[in-house]
Every structure is written in C-alpha cells, then in structure tokens.
Design a protein around this motif. Structure first.
Motif, PDB file in Angstrom:
ATOM      1  N   ILE A  83       0.849  -1.193   0.000  1.00  0.00           N
ATOM      2  CA  ILE A  83       0.000   0.000   0.000  1.00  0.00           C
ATOM      3  C   ILE A  83       0.881   1.238   0.000  1.00  0.00           C
ATOM      4  O   ILE A  83       1.793   1.354   0.823  1.00  0.00           O
ATOM      5  N   LEU A  84       0.623   2.146  -0.937  1.00  0.00           N
ATOM      6  CA  LEU A  84       1.355   3.403  -1.026  1.00  0.00           C
ATOM      7  C   LEU A  84       0.422   4.550  -0.671  1.00  0.00           C
ATOM      8  O   LEU A  84      -0.689   4.641  -1.194  1.00  0.00           O
ATOM      9  N   ASN A  85       0.883   5.431   0.215  1.00  0.00           N
ATOM     10  CA  ASN A  85       0.063   6.541   0.707  1.00  0.00           C
ATOM     11  C   ASN A  85       0.680   7.881   0.318  1.00  0.00           C
ATOM     12  O   ASN A  85       1.397   8.494   1.117  1.00  0.00           O
ATOM     13  N   PRO A  86       0.412   8.357  -0.892  1.00  0.00           N
ATOM     14  CA  PRO A  86       0.950   9.666  -1.272  1.00  0.00           C
ATOM     15  C   PRO A  86       0.195  10.805  -0.611  1.00  0.00           C
ATOM     16  O   PRO A  86      -0.995  10.692  -0.309  1.00  0.00           O
ATOM     17  N   SER A  87       0.904  11.915  -0.416  1.00  0.00           N
ATOM     18  CA  SER A  87       0.244  13.154  -0.001  1.00  0.00           C
ATOM     19  C   SER A  87      -0.294  13.829  -1.264  1.00  0.00           C
ATOM     20  O   SER A  87      -0.562  13.143  -2.255  1.00  0.00           O
ATOM     21  N   LEU A  88      -0.482  15.128  -1.263  1.00  0.00           N
ATOM     22  CA  LEU A  88      -1.039  15.815  -2.424  1.00  0.00           C
ATOM     23  C   LEU A  88      -0.079  15.663  -3.607  1.00  0.00           C
ATOM     24  O   LEU A  88       1.069  16.113  -3.543  1.00  0.00           O
ATOM     25  N   ILE A  89      -0.548  15.046  -4.673  1.00  0.00           N
ATOM     26  CA  ILE A  89       0.310  14.753  -5.822  1.00  0.00           C
ATOM     27  C   ILE A  89       0.328  15.954  -6.759  1.00  0.00           C
ATOM     28  O   ILE A  89      -0.701  16.396  -7.254  1.00  0.00           O
ATOM     29  N   LEU A  90       1.534  16.466  -7.010  1.00  0.00           N
ATOM     30  CA  LEU A  90       1.704  17.619  -7.887  1.00  0.00           C
ATOM     31  C   LEU A  90       2.272  17.174  -9.228  1.00  0.00           C
ATOM     32  O   LEU A  90       3.351  16.572  -9.296  1.00  0.00           O
ATOM     33  N   GLY A  91       1.529  17.488 -10.288  1.00  0.00           N
ATOM     34  CA  GLY A  91       1.977  17.129 -11.626  1.00  0.00           C
ATOM     35  C   GLY A  91       1.090  17.781 -12.659  1.00  0.00           C
ATOM     36  O   GLY A  91      -0.015  18.235 -12.346  1.00  0.00           O
ATOM     37  N   PRO A  92       1.546  17.860 -13.898  1.00  0.00           N
ATOM     38  CA  PRO A  92       0.759  18.500 -14.957  1.00  0.00           C
ATOM     39  C   PRO A  92      -0.432  17.647 -15.365  1.00  0.00           C
ATOM     40  O   PRO A  92      -0.303  16.444 -15.590  1.00  0.00           O
ATOM     41  N   LEU A 150       4.574  14.000  -8.814  1.00  0.00           N
ATOM     42  CA  LEU A 150       4.008  12.871  -9.562  1.00  0.00           C
ATOM     43  C   LEU A 150       5.082  11.902 -10.016  1.00  0.00           C
ATOM     44  O   LEU A 150       4.897  10.671  -9.964  1.00  0.00           O
ATOM     45  N   ARG A 151       6.219  12.418 -10.427  1.00  0.00           N
ATOM     46  CA  ARG A 151       7.311  11.552 -10.898  1.00  0.00           C
ATOM     47  C   ARG A 151       7.847  10.675  -9.775  1.00  0.00           C
ATOM     48  O   ARG A 151       8.247   9.523 -10.019  1.00  0.00           O
ATOM     49  N   ASP A 152       7.857  11.193  -8.545  1.00  0.00           N
ATOM     50  CA  ASP A 152       8.278  10.376  -7.404  1.00  0.00           C
ATOM     51  C   ASP A 152       7.303   9.222  -7.172  1.00  0.00           C
ATOM     52  O   ASP A 152       7.726   8.087  -6.927  1.00  0.00           O
ATOM     53  N   VAL A 153       6.006   9.523  -7.229  1.00  0.00           N
ATOM     54  CA  VAL A 153       5.003   8.484  -7.011  1.00  0.00           C
ATOM     55  C   VAL A 153       5.183   7.356  -8.021  1.00  0.00           C
ATOM     56  O   VAL A 153       5.210   6.169  -7.665  1.00  0.00           O
ATOM     57  N   VAL A 154       5.342   7.717  -9.279  1.00  0.00           N
ATOM     58  CA  VAL A 154       5.456   6.697 -10.330  1.00  0.00           C
ATOM     59  C   VAL A 154       6.797   5.979 -10.257  1.00  0.00           C
ATOM     60  O   VAL A 154       6.859   4.757 -10.446  1.00  0.00           O
ATOM     61  N   ASN A 155       7.864   6.694  -9.954  1.00  0.00           N
ATOM     62  CA  ASN A 155       9.170   6.034  -9.805  1.00  0.00           C
ATOM     63  C   ASN A 155       9.136   5.006  -8.686  1.00  0.00           C
ATOM     64  O   ASN A 155       9.733   3.921  -8.801  1.00  0.00           O
ATOM     65  N   ILE A 156       8.452   5.329  -7.592  1.00  0.00           N
ATOM     66  CA  ILE A 156       8.368   4.384  -6.475  1.00  0.00           C
ATOM     67  C   ILE A 156       7.501   3.191  -6.852  1.00  0.00           C
ATOM     68  O   ILE A 156       7.806   2.042  -6.473  1.00  0.00           O
ATOM     69  N   ILE A 157       6.438   3.414  -7.607  1.00  0.00           N
ATOM     70  CA  ILE A 157       5.636   2.284  -8.107  1.00  0.00           C
ATOM     71  C   ILE A 157       6.515   1.348  -8.927  1.00  0.00           C
ATOM     72  O   ILE A 157       6.461   0.114  -8.765  1.00  0.00           O
ATOM     73  N   ILE A 158       7.344   1.901  -9.811  1.00  0.00           N
ATOM     74  CA  ILE A 158       8.235   1.085 -10.637  1.00  0.00           C
ATOM     75  C   ILE A 158       9.252   0.354  -9.768  1.00  0.00           C
ATOM     76  O   ILE A 158       9.554  -0.827  -9.987  1.00  0.00           O
ATOM     77  N   LYS A 159       9.766   1.033  -8.746  1.00  0.00           N
ATOM     78  CA  LYS A 159      10.712   0.379  -7.830  1.00  0.00           C
ATOM     79  C   LYS A 159      10.039  -0.773  -7.086  1.00  0.00           C
ATOM     80  O   LYS A 159      10.684  -1.791  -6.792  1.00  0.00           O
ATOM     81  N   MET A 160       8.762  -0.616  -6.768  1.00  0.00           N
ATOM     82  CA  MET A 160       8.031  -1.698  -6.111  1.00  0.00           C
ATOM     83  C   MET A 160       7.911  -2.911  -7.035  1.00  0.00           C
ATOM     84  O   MET A 160       7.956  -4.061  -6.574  1.00  0.00           O
TER      85      MET A 160
END
Length: 326
Positions: A165-174, A205-215
């Motif tokens: 389970i990943l719990n992001p805070s407010l996701i900032l991205g275009p 947003l890039r951090d969220v997706v990078n961490i998903i890929i790392k998972m």
C-alpha cells in the motif's frame, strides 16, 4: 502482463508512460466513458480495455490476462453529492479487485491509497505509518473511503495476496487543472486573493510513479509507505508558484468568517452548475491543519531521494504556462 487501473488518471497515465518507456507489457483499464485526454499522445501505442470496478463480471476476463495489478483508480471528491459514488468506486471497486486477484492468483498487487487513509486525531504534529485510524473531526468522507479500501487490501493480504500500500500526499503534476491538486495551480493563475494558515504536504508525480516502478522491481509487500516530498505553508506554496507564473500571489489570510462566507457562496454556485465546489466544510477544516507526514520509512527502505519542490514547481508551471499562452 501488468494491469493499470485508472489508466486515464493523473497517476495512471504517467504509470502507462513509464511502463511503455521500459517496454513492459501492460493493459490500461478505463471506463467506456472515460476522458482519455491525458493519454492522447500514447493511446494508439498501448492496449486499453474497458471495464468498471463496480462490475466484477466486466473485470474477470481482463484480470485473467495479467499477473500484476497497479491499482490507481479512485474518485477524489469532497462534495456531499458524490458520497455514494466515491464509496462504490473506492471501496466496493477495490473489494471486487481484491476478490478477483485472489481467485486469479495475482502475483503482486500495488494499491495506490492516500495519506488521508492514515487518519489523524489531531490538527497538528507528525504522523507516520503506525498512526491508527480515527474517524473523528479531522476525517472526511473521501478519507473514510480510502481507509475502507485499504481494509480490503489488508484483508486480501491476510488471505494470501502479495500486496503493498502506497500513501501519497497531495500529488503535484501536470494535468487537468479543473481537477484534484491542479486546482491549486489554477487558483494562483486566476490570482485569487486568499490563503489559509495550514500546511500543505506534497509529492511530485514523478516520485510516485518512480516508487511504483521500484516496487515492481523489489516486490516489497505486507506493508504501507507514506510518499511525501515535504511540507510547507499554503502561503509559501502560493508565493513560489505565483513567482514562477508571473502572477500576483494570494496575500489575504482567510479568517473564520471569511471562510464561512466562501462556503456559502460556493454552495450556491454549485447548485447552478455541474462543477464540484472548490471549498467544502471538510476542505476548509483540513486547510488549517499543520500536519507533517513522515517519509523516513520509504527513504530508508528504498534509499530514495524525493524531487526538490523547486523542480516540481518549475515542471508544472512550465506545463501550464505553455498550455495557456499558446
């Protein structure tokens, strides 16, 4: 084969881009009526399937084709009018997906949740993954659905599902600045005058997706991780964004009576339009919180460094400047 739910959303669309870049086979799950604008430049290069999380019969033949699920689909809303819909999608939809995953022996399940699901029993202080859910004054309808969705994933883990389970805070991205966190950017663009005294927790947003890929690479499971790049006051965030966009920053602190007036005006406005009100009782209350979500667990276990806020603001402001000056 990987299934990405909510492939047309802010996170899901960026996950699709990363999987495409890494040449990993995947299916993007969208509804027949989904807005595909965030996939417009890649939709002809990816496999999309139609399915509704609320209808397990639609999902079953799709899940039979995959062995990994990245569950990004959810409705983010604080409008009382959306209460039933967000429950059906966020909670019942996740329940359906977990049940089908168990039946299909899915190898790995990544659940994108929210820091809202962690709960809070106070309006200030530091919160980490050990915080217990408190359905009190600092909770929201949306937060409750994300918490209940997590319970379905924890139940799946207890029944043998290999999940994280990943719990992001407010996701900032275009993205679409009429939706979610991007509304803050539009607020600055429109040179609105008011700010609240609370603290904004954010993650790129890039951090969220990078961490998903790392998972996907590490297959960490059986736990939850806060994804938070940092925190700052709303005033500071607005000023940094306004400077980058050459706009006048909000400079009037919104007091109690001003907030109540804004609530009434927003409620009246929403009665005569289909748009969700920008301010609700719940968002007004949360905007005054001074909470910090501790990111030390994910930084330690993945040796991860988050993108600096200045880089995030540069990225998203350049996107909106280009989009709105052409």
């Amino acid at each position: 084969m990987i299934l990405v739910t909510g492939a047309n959303g802010l996170v899901g669309s960026y996950v699709c881009r990363m999987l495409l870049q890494r040449k990993l086979p995947f299916i993007g799950l969208v509804r027949k009526t989904s807005d595909l604008s965030l996939l417009s430049d890649i939709k002809d290069s990816i496999q999309l399937e139609h399915g509704d999380l609320r209808n397990p019969q639609e999902l079953e033949p799709i899940i039979e084709k995959v062995n990994i699920i990245i569950h990004c689909a959810a409705i983010v809303s604080y409008s009382p009018k959306e209460k039933d819909k967000i429950y059906r999608v966020n909670v019942e939809g996740t329940e359906n997906l977990v049940n089908l995953s168990l039946s299909a022996n899915i190898e790995y399940f990544i659940h994108l949740s929210s820091v809202a699901a962690i709960g809070r029993s106070k309006p200030s202080g530091t919160i980490d993954e050990s915080e217990k859910w408190d359905n009190g004054a600092w909770s929201t309808r949306y937060a409750e659905t994300k918490y209940q969705a997590e319970l379905e994933v924890w139940r799946g883990m207890a029944e043998g599902l290999n999940a994280v389970i990943l719990n992001p805070s407010l996701i900032l991205g275009p993205g679409d600045w009429e939706k979610s966190s991007a509304k803050l950017i539009k607020y600055v663009w429109d040179e609105k005058p008011f700010y609240t005294e609370g603290t904004l927790n954010y993650v790129d947003l890039r951090d969220v997706v990078n961490i998903i890929i790392k998972m996907l690479d590490t297959r960490l499971s059986g736990s939850r991780y806060i994804l938070n790049g940092g925190a700052l006051s709303y005033k500071d965030f607005f000023e940094l964004t306004a400077e980058k966009m050459n706009k006048k920053a909000p400079n009037i602190k919104a007091g109690k009576w001003m907030t109540m007036t804004a609530l009434i005006l927003q409620k009246i406005k929403s009665l005569f339009s289909s748009k969700e009100p920008v301010i609700t009782k719940e968002t007004a209350r949360l905007s005054k919180n001074k909470i910090y979500f501790d990111n030390s667990k994910i930084k330690s276990e993945l040796n991860y460094t988050f993108v600096p806020l200045s880089d995030t603001i540069d990225w998203i402001c350049e996107f909106y400047l280009k989009k709105n000056t052409n």
